[in-house]
Design an enzyme around this catalytic site. Sequence first.
Site, PDB file in Angstrom:
ATOM      1  N   ARG A  81       0.842  -1.193   0.000  1.00  0.00           N
ATOM      2  CA  ARG A  81       0.000   0.000   0.000  1.00  0.00           C
ATOM      3  C   ARG A  81       0.877   1.242   0.000  1.00  0.00           C
ATOM      4  O   ARG A  81       2.101   1.162   0.049  1.00  0.00           O
ATOM      5  CB  ARG A  81      -0.923   0.008   1.225  1.00  0.00           C
ATOM      6  N   ASN A  89      11.735   0.194  -0.051  1.00  0.00           N
ATOM      7  CA  ASN A  89      10.723   1.158   0.371  1.00  0.00           C
ATOM      8  C   ASN A  89      10.182   0.893   1.768  1.00  0.00           C
ATOM      9  O   ASN A  89       9.738   1.829   2.440  1.00  0.00           O
ATOM     10  CB  ASN A  89       9.567   1.138  -0.637  1.00  0.00           C
ATOM     11  N   TYR A 100      13.521   7.824  14.177  1.00  0.00           N
ATOM     12  CA  TYR A 100      13.177   7.796  12.751  1.00  0.00           C
ATOM     13  C   TYR A 100      14.194   8.582  11.939  1.00  0.00           C
ATOM     14  O   TYR A 100      14.740   8.087  10.948  1.00  0.00           O
ATOM     15  CB  TYR A 100      11.775   8.366  12.549  1.00  0.00           C
TER      16      TYR A 100
END
Length: 248
Positions: free
Chosen positions: A22, A93, A156
């Site tokens: 997705r 990804n 992150y």
Amino acid sequence: MTDQTESRPLAGRIALVTGAARGIGAAVATRLAADGAQIYAGDILEEEGRALAARLGPQAAFQRLDVTDEAQWAAMMERIAREAGRLDILVNNAGIYGPASLQDESAAGFRRLFEINQFSIFWGMKCAVPLMTLGGSIINLSSIGGMVGYKGTFGYAGTKWAVRGLTRSAARELAPLRIRVNTVCPGVIDTPMFYENDPALLNQFLESIPLGALGKPTDIASAVAFLASEQAAYITGSDILVDGGMLA
């Protein structure tokens, strides 16, 4: 008449896209397929991943891939070697967000960010190189969070900065093998990840975009498709910003 190399510039290429079920991953897989590539889609979201492969038709195949699991990487590469004989394009990804400050981040949270966002890039590239017998293109997804410092995204941001370092080192090492390695650095993109931020900050993010709108997954897919193609044949070790001007 349009030349086939213009309408399907990736015809005959074999591509693996991680986190493909997705969002940005699905958009990338769809674009590369439209450009002619044979797609291997990997994700832990099996139902959505199989649905994507069904939408793309015979030129796409799905296989479960937890990017932190070395055995699952090996199984994916074994399948690609058996069915296609080589790999031309790897799009790393898969990733997670998980905003937290230095003081609020936990050891477990930091390790999870590292394993998914950073270790998987290393291991994916390491596994892919032996199959890139004709050269190839590796595209690693970083972020504008890997270009500048942001409050509240300590773990992150650290992993996304690391992705850029891994990419540049690999670009140097793999150039003699005719394997190009680049990063795409998305800005604020309209995916579920964006809405993990504090709702009070969402408007601030929007106001910081000079082009005045969230990016779309297809915007990132266009940059990936360019780097995968021969149009980018002399580009390696580079960062492609797709951020609506946020870092201008």
